[in-house]
Design an enzyme around this catalytic site. Structure first.
Site, PDB file in Angstrom:
ATOM      1  N   HIS A 139      29.242  44.508  47.586  1.00 37.58           N
ATOM      2  CA  HIS A 139      29.807  44.871  46.278  1.00 37.58           C
ATOM      3  C   HIS A 139      28.734  44.956  45.200  1.00 37.58           C
ATOM      4  O   HIS A 139      27.628  44.441  45.364  1.00 37.58           O
ATOM      5  CB  HIS A 139      30.859  43.841  45.851  1.00 37.58           C
ATOM      6  CG  HIS A 139      32.191  44.019  46.537  1.00 37.58           C
ATOM      7  ND1 HIS A 139      32.457  43.479  47.757  1.00 37.58           N
ATOM      8  CD2 HIS A 139      33.301  44.691  46.153  1.00 37.58           C
ATOM      9  CE1 HIS A 139      33.698  43.800  48.115  1.00 37.58           C
ATOM     10  NE2 HIS A 139      34.235  44.535  47.159  1.00 37.58           N
ATOM     11  N   LYS A 143      30.519  41.647  40.271  1.00 36.41           N
ATOM     12  CA  LYS A 143      31.724  41.049  40.852  1.00 36.41           C
ATOM     13  C   LYS A 143      31.654  39.530  40.685  1.00 36.41           C
ATOM     14  O   LYS A 143      30.627  38.912  40.957  1.00 36.41           O
ATOM     15  CB  LYS A 143      31.831  41.427  42.332  1.00 36.41           C
ATOM     16  CG  LYS A 143      33.070  40.868  43.006  1.00 36.41           C
ATOM     17  CD  LYS A 143      33.341  41.545  44.350  1.00 36.41           C
ATOM     18  CE  LYS A 143      34.557  40.949  45.061  1.00 36.41           C
ATOM     19  NZ  LYS A 143      35.783  40.987  44.243  1.00 36.41           N
TER      20      LYS A 143
HETATM   21  N1  LIG Z   1      42.833  45.241  44.835  1.00 30.89           N
HETATM   22  C1  LIG Z   1      41.909  46.184  44.629  1.00 30.89           C
HETATM   23  O1  LIG Z   1      41.996  47.295  45.188  1.00 30.89           O
HETATM   24  C2  LIG Z   1      40.774  45.905  43.701  1.00 30.89           C
HETATM   25  C3  LIG Z   1      40.669  44.674  43.130  1.00 30.89           C
HETATM   26  N2  LIG Z   1      39.672  44.419  42.235  1.00 30.89           N
HETATM   27  C4  LIG Z   1      39.741  43.113  41.598  1.00 30.89           C
HETATM   28  O2  LIG Z   1      40.278  43.310  40.287  1.00 30.89           O
HETATM   29  C5  LIG Z   1      39.743  42.334  39.380  1.00 30.89           C
HETATM   30  C6  LIG Z   1      39.104  43.049  38.202  1.00 30.89           C
HETATM   31  O3  LIG Z   1      37.974  43.772  38.626  1.00 30.89           O
HETATM   32  P1  LIG Z   1      37.096  44.593  37.594  1.00 30.89           P
HETATM   33  O4  LIG Z   1      37.923  45.574  36.863  1.00 30.89           O
HETATM   34  O5  LIG Z   1      35.904  45.059  38.342  1.00 30.89           O
HETATM   35  O6  LIG Z   1      36.656  43.420  36.589  1.00 30.89           O
HETATM   36  P2  LIG Z   1      36.268  43.516  35.040  1.00 30.89           P
HETATM   37  O7  LIG Z   1      35.565  42.226  34.712  1.00 30.89           O
HETATM   38  O8  LIG Z   1      35.568  44.800  34.763  1.00 30.89           O
HETATM   39  O9  LIG Z   1      37.681  43.574  34.298  1.00 30.89           O
HETATM   40  C7  LIG Z   1      38.505  42.485  34.072  1.00 30.89           C
HETATM   41  C8  LIG Z   1      39.065  42.629  32.663  1.00 30.89           C
HETATM   42  O10 LIG Z   1      40.109  41.674  32.464  1.00 30.89           O
HETATM   43  C9  LIG Z   1      39.897  41.099  31.178  1.00 30.89           C
HETATM   44  N3  LIG Z   1      40.598  39.823  31.076  1.00 30.89           N
HETATM   45  C10 LIG Z   1      40.141  38.572  31.320  1.00 30.89           C
HETATM   46  N4  LIG Z   1      41.126  37.672  31.090  1.00 30.89           N
HETATM   47  C11 LIG Z   1      42.212  38.369  30.681  1.00 30.89           C
HETATM   48  C12 LIG Z   1      43.533  38.007  30.294  1.00 30.89           C
HETATM   49  N5  LIG Z   1      43.926  36.731  30.261  1.00 30.89           N
HETATM   50  N6  LIG Z   1      44.410  38.990  29.937  1.00 30.89           N
HETATM   51  C13 LIG Z   1      44.029  40.280  29.943  1.00 30.89           C
HETATM   52  N7  LIG Z   1      42.770  40.683  30.294  1.00 30.89           N
HETATM   53  C14 LIG Z   1      41.891  39.744  30.668  1.00 30.89           C
HETATM   54  C15 LIG Z   1      38.390  41.001  31.082  1.00 30.89           C
HETATM   55  O11 LIG Z   1      37.976  40.771  29.742  1.00 30.89           O
HETATM   56  P3  LIG Z   1      36.560  39.998  29.498  1.00 30.89           P
HETATM   57  O12 LIG Z   1      35.522  40.841  30.148  1.00 30.89           O
HETATM   58  O13 LIG Z   1      36.477  39.929  28.014  1.00 30.89           O
HETATM   59  O14 LIG Z   1      36.697  38.653  30.168  1.00 30.89           O
HETATM   60  C16 LIG Z   1      37.998  42.376  31.595  1.00 30.89           C
HETATM   61  O15 LIG Z   1      38.087  43.369  30.582  1.00 30.89           O
HETATM   62  C17 LIG Z   1      38.783  41.487  40.224  1.00 30.89           C
HETATM   63  O16 LIG Z   1      39.467  40.348  40.712  1.00 30.89           O
HETATM   64  C18 LIG Z   1      38.428  42.422  41.386  1.00 30.89           C
HETATM   65  O17 LIG Z   1      38.028  41.739  42.532  1.00 30.89           O
HETATM   66  C19 LIG Z   1      38.750  45.349  41.904  1.00 30.89           C
HETATM   67  C20 LIG Z   1      38.776  46.578  42.477  1.00 30.89           C
HETATM   68  C21 LIG Z   1      39.800  46.966  43.431  1.00 30.89           C
HETATM   69  O1  LIG Z   2      35.649  43.400  42.635  1.00 28.74           O
HETATM   70  C1  LIG Z   2      35.721  44.511  43.207  1.00 28.74           C
HETATM   71  O2  LIG Z   2      35.042  45.474  42.873  1.00 28.74           O
HETATM   72  C2  LIG Z   2      36.661  44.659  44.321  1.00 28.74           C
HETATM   73  N1  LIG Z   2      37.455  43.664  44.596  1.00 28.74           N
HETATM   74  C3  LIG Z   2      38.418  43.622  45.642  1.00 28.74           C
HETATM   75  C4  LIG Z   2      38.035  42.572  46.661  1.00 28.74           C
HETATM   76  O3  LIG Z   2      37.546  41.502  46.276  1.00 28.74           O
HETATM   77  O4  LIG Z   2      38.251  42.800  47.860  1.00 28.74           O
HETATM   78  C5  LIG Z   2      38.702  44.987  46.238  1.00 28.74           C
HETATM   79  C6  LIG Z   2      37.492  45.852  46.366  1.00 28.74           C
HETATM   80  O5  LIG Z   2      36.689  45.343  47.374  1.00 28.74           O
HETATM   81  C7  LIG Z   2      36.735  45.939  45.054  1.00 28.74           C
END
Ligand SMILES: NC(=O)C1=CN([C@@H]2O[C@H](COP(=O)(O)OP(=O)(O)OC[C@H]3O[C@@H](n4cnc5c(N)ncnc54)[C@H](OP(=O)(O)O)[C@@H]3O)[C@@H](O)[C@H]2O)C=CC1
Ligand SMILES: O=C(O)C1=N[C@H](C(=O)O)C[C@H](O)C1
Length: 252
Positions: A139, A143
């Site tokens: 990743h 992350k």
């Molecule tokens: N299931 C899937 O297919 C995928 C899952 N993911 C997962 O999704 C999650 C997010 O990933 P990603 O977008 O890369 O992370 P980011 O850090 O880019 O985004 C997370 C966002 O959530 C905000 N946040 C934190 N706390 C809160 C809250 N209480 N309420 C609302 N917003 C909040 C953060 O703000 P701040 O930065 O100010 O803390 C940030 O803007 C991770 O757990 C990742 O592993 C990612 C990609 C695909």
């Molecule tokens: O944080 C990410 O980027 C992603 N998170 C998810 C995971 O932890 O498996 C899904 C994907 O791999 C991207």
């Protein structure tokens, strides 16, 4: 933003994050959805109920997601969750909340990439035929968690398939000279987490038996890869009360 009578009213949590930004664009572009709330850290959740969201999409952090879910379920709002960090205990807690709200649905999907869902299914199918299996997940370095939710889920599926097939522990005579050298042990499956600039989200499942190996690999090269799965989840969750884990059953 569209405003059609039949549109699903969608709120996005984590809307300023990497995934949240992409989800907002995808929802906004979908003809059958209306983007009614974009909330991030520090925003008040009640704004989403004022906007009459029917479905929340949550891509926040493992620390934030449970409070968001609790609130949404209490409000009778269904949730599509991509955020990682879901242990069995957390899933049981969500089931408990949902038991008091019979019409509400929650989908927790470790990976919304359709190719990734297939990669996990193929790995589970292959697991019974090989002596050894290890997972290498790769990743981007921003992350927050390791191992990834996808690799943890894959390891559970593989462990379950191996147990059902009556397979014992994998052959491995190695003594770990440095802590962590053999990766994390998840249900008896070794998971190796790589973090490097330039990567998005990638996973290899490496199987081995005498004289042969099989590698099953999936690559998300761009976060748009997750959007068809997220939109599918939003479309289907209103007809799926209770807790669903993984996108698999939504693809049938
Ligand atoms: N299931 C899937 O297919 C995928 C899952 N993911 C997962 O999704 C999650 C997010 O990933 P990603 O977008 O890369 O992370 P980011 O850090 O880019 O985004 C997370 C966002 O959530 C905000 N946040 C934190 N706390 C809160 C809250 N209480 N309420 C609302 N917003 C909040 C953060 O703000 P701040 O930065 O100010 O803390 C940030 O803007 C991770 O757990 C990742 O592993 C990612 C990609 C695909
Ligand atoms: O944080 C990410 O980027 C992603 N998170 C998810 C995971 O932890 O498996 C899904 C994907 O791999 C991207």
């Amino acid at each position: 933003m569209t405003n059609q009578a039949e549109s699903i009213r969608v709120g996005v949590l984590g809307a300023r994050g990497r995934m949240g930004l992409e989800v907002c664009k995808a929802v906004d572009a979908a003809g059958d959805m209306e983007l009614v709330a974009m909330l991030d850290q520090g925003d008040e959740l009640f704004k989403a109920s004022e906007a009459h969201a029917q479905v929340f999409v949550d891509f926040t952090t493992p620390d934030a997601v449970m409070d968001n879910l609790r609130w949404a379920v209490d409000q009778g709002i269904s949730v599509v969750v991509g955020t990682t960090g879901f242990t069995d205990e957390r899933l049981s807690q969500v089931r408990e909340w949902l038991a008091a709200k019979p019409g509400v649905g929650v989908l927790v999907a470790p990976n919304f990439g359709l190719g990734a869902v297939l990669m996990m299914q193929f790995a589970a199918r292959a697991a019974r035929y090989f002596d050894s299996v290890e997972i290498i997940e790769q990743h981007h370095p921003r992350k927050l968690d390791a191992p990834s939710g996808t690799s943890t889920h894959t390891a559970h599926l593989i462990a379950q398939a191996r147990a059902e097939a009556g397979l014992g522990p994998m052959p491995d005579a190695t003594k770990e000279e440095v802590d962590g050298a053999r990766g994390a042990d998840i249900d008896g499956v070794r998971v190796h987490s790589v973090r490097a600039a330039g990567l998005v989200a990638h996973q290899e499942v490496l199987f081995g038996s005498l004289g042969e190996t099989l590698t099953i690999r999936h690559d998300s090269l761009d976060r748009v890869s997750f959007m068809p799965g997220v939109l599918l989840g939003v479309r289907k969750i209103l007809e799926r009360p209770g807790l669903t884990v993984g996108l698999d059953s939504f693809l049938d």
